[in-house]
Design a protein around this motif. Structure first.
Motif, PDB file in Angstrom:
ATOM      1  N   ARG A 120      17.265  65.522  37.227  1.00  0.00           N
ATOM      2  CA  ARG A 120      16.482  64.437  36.618  1.00  0.00           C
ATOM      3  C   ARG A 120      16.538  64.438  35.101  1.00  0.00           C
ATOM      4  N   ASP A 131      19.183  51.249  23.233  1.00  0.00           N
ATOM      5  CA  ASP A 131      18.176  50.873  24.227  1.00  0.00           C
ATOM      6  C   ASP A 131      18.797  50.590  25.585  1.00  0.00           C
ATOM      7  N   VAL A 134      19.200  53.843  27.379  1.00  0.00           N
ATOM      8  CA  VAL A 134      17.904  54.320  27.855  1.00  0.00           C
ATOM      9  C   VAL A 134      17.533  53.621  29.166  1.00  0.00           C
ATOM     10  N   GLU A 135      17.749  52.311  29.247  1.00  0.00           N
ATOM     11  CA  GLU A 135      17.452  51.579  30.471  1.00  0.00           C
ATOM     12  C   GLU A 135      18.324  52.047  31.630  1.00  0.00           C
ATOM     13  N   LYS A 138      16.896  55.248  33.021  1.00  0.00           N
ATOM     14  CA  LYS A 138      15.743  54.974  33.883  1.00  0.00           C
ATOM     15  C   LYS A 138      16.207  54.541  35.269  1.00  0.00           C
ATOM     16  N   ASN A 139      17.181  53.631  35.306  1.00  0.00           N
ATOM     17  CA  ASN A 139      17.667  53.113  36.576  1.00  0.00           C
ATOM     18  C   ASN A 139      18.407  54.162  37.391  1.00  0.00           C
ATOM     19  N   VAL A 143      14.503  61.219  33.968  1.00  0.00           N
ATOM     20  CA  VAL A 143      13.143  61.116  33.419  1.00  0.00           C
ATOM     21  C   VAL A 143      13.029  61.607  31.979  1.00  0.00           C
ATOM     22  N   TYR A 144      13.993  62.409  31.532  1.00  0.00           N
ATOM     23  CA  TYR A 144      13.989  62.804  30.117  1.00  0.00           C
ATOM     24  C   TYR A 144      15.431  62.879  29.629  1.00  0.00           C
ATOM     25  N   ASP A 159       7.883  60.236  24.016  1.00  0.00           N
ATOM     26  CA  ASP A 159       8.975  59.371  24.465  1.00  0.00           C
ATOM     27  C   ASP A 159      10.048  60.263  25.080  1.00  0.00           C
ATOM     28  N   TRP A 160       9.932  60.523  26.357  1.00  0.00           N
ATOM     29  CA  TRP A 160      10.795  61.509  27.011  1.00  0.00           C
ATOM     30  C   TRP A 160      12.257  61.085  27.060  1.00  0.00           C
ATOM     31  N   LEU A 161      12.547  59.803  27.012  1.00  0.00           N
ATOM     32  CA  LEU A 161      13.942  59.359  27.078  1.00  0.00           C
ATOM     33  C   LEU A 161      14.576  59.226  25.697  1.00  0.00           C
TER      34      LEU A 161
END
Length: 283
Positions: A120, A131, A134-135, A138-139, A143-144, A159-161
């Motif tokens: 993860r 950005d 980063v998205e 997430k997808n 998580v980090y 802001d873990w990402l």
């Protein structure tokens, strides 16, 4: 009522984690040092860039990736976390979105199969991202994601990402940061006491290239095997800090519930409270 302040497992005020990239031969020595001193951390791997089995590097080459069999033998059952670093270590933000997604998801899939685990975490190749990346993370269930930006502080991540470390191991202020981290604040007023999260990153091949293995050896000697520090991997830090943030408090602050699967410690005024998974308590 006083605010709830996070404490780390066992009611400790200090936590330490390391993060090292690329899956190189020098990780063997680094992990030996870490284990000797009780340190823990995360190794970020490019599963599509393993060296061929039987690779012999030319004399003087410092960046030496390991073959898959050696990577498996080193990190499996080491107590360390393995995390993604993208499949082939590209500049993710320069790629079409579908290709960047493949780089991350395929690396995750490979590592999960190789180590029989759920991955993860991530570290950005070259430290670069935008950005859109980063998205994508997430997808992809990440998580980090650690950047190469540093704070020189011990704040808890928010802001873990876009995760910033305290420092790189070559930071000239490292000795001062160690002193500050280890200082005893128990005699300070309650309002001035705080949890400290030390996050250091780097590449183990730098120790060989810069001929400064003494940096990590001295760091481990000072910071390791202490009973006032929680040693954790990156994902353990994420899970615990987010479990604390997930605690549910009544409107007047007189009752708390822990809806998570982890035991959480925190401070209320001069009291240390340990709340097991699923428990509620009156404060």
């Amino acid at each position: 009522m006083p605010n709830a302040k996070i404490l780390f497992p066992g009611g400790l005020r200090k936590a330490l984690t390391l993060s090292y990239d690329d899956g190189v031969e020098q990780d063997i020595r680094l992990i030996d040092i870490m284990k000797k001193h009780g340190l823990k951390g995360t190794f970020n791997i490019n599963s599509g860039a393993y060296a061929a089995e039987g690779t012999v590097y030319p004399a003087g080459q410092v960046h030496r990736r390991m073959p898959e069999s050696q990577v498996t033998a080193l990190y499996r059952d080491s107590g360390m976390e393995v995390a993604t670093h993208a499949l082939t270590h590209p500049f993710l933000e320069r790629m079409p979105l579908n290709m960047a997604t493949y780089e991350i998801m395929k690396d995750r899939e490979n590592l999960e199969a190789q180590f029989d685990t759920i991955v993860r975490g991530h570290a950005y190749p070259f430290g670069t991202f935008n950005d859109d990346v980063v998205e994508i993370l997430k997808n992809c269930g990440i998580v980090y994601a650690r950047t190469v930006m540093t704070t020189g502080r011990f704040d808890l991540p928010t802001d873990w990402l876009r995760l910033k470390a305290t420092c790189h191991h070559n930071d000239p202020r490292l000795p001062e940061l160690i002193d500050e981290f280890l200082a005893d604040d128990s005699k300070l007023p309650e309002y001035a006491q705080r949890a400290r999260f030390f996050y250091m990153w780097g590449h183990s091949y730098e120790f060989e290239g810069n001929d400064n293995w003494d940096v990590i050896e001295n760091f481990a000697e000072r910071m390791g095997n202490r009973d006032d520090v929680w040693y954790c991997t990156n994902i353990e830090a994420y899970d615990y800090i987010e479990a604390f943030r997930a605690l549910l408090f009544s409107a007047d602050g007189s009752r708390v519930q822990n809806p998570t699967a982890l035991t959480v410690w925190f401070q209320m005024g001069d009291k240390t409270i340990c709340l097991k998974a699923g428990e509620s308590a009156k404060l």
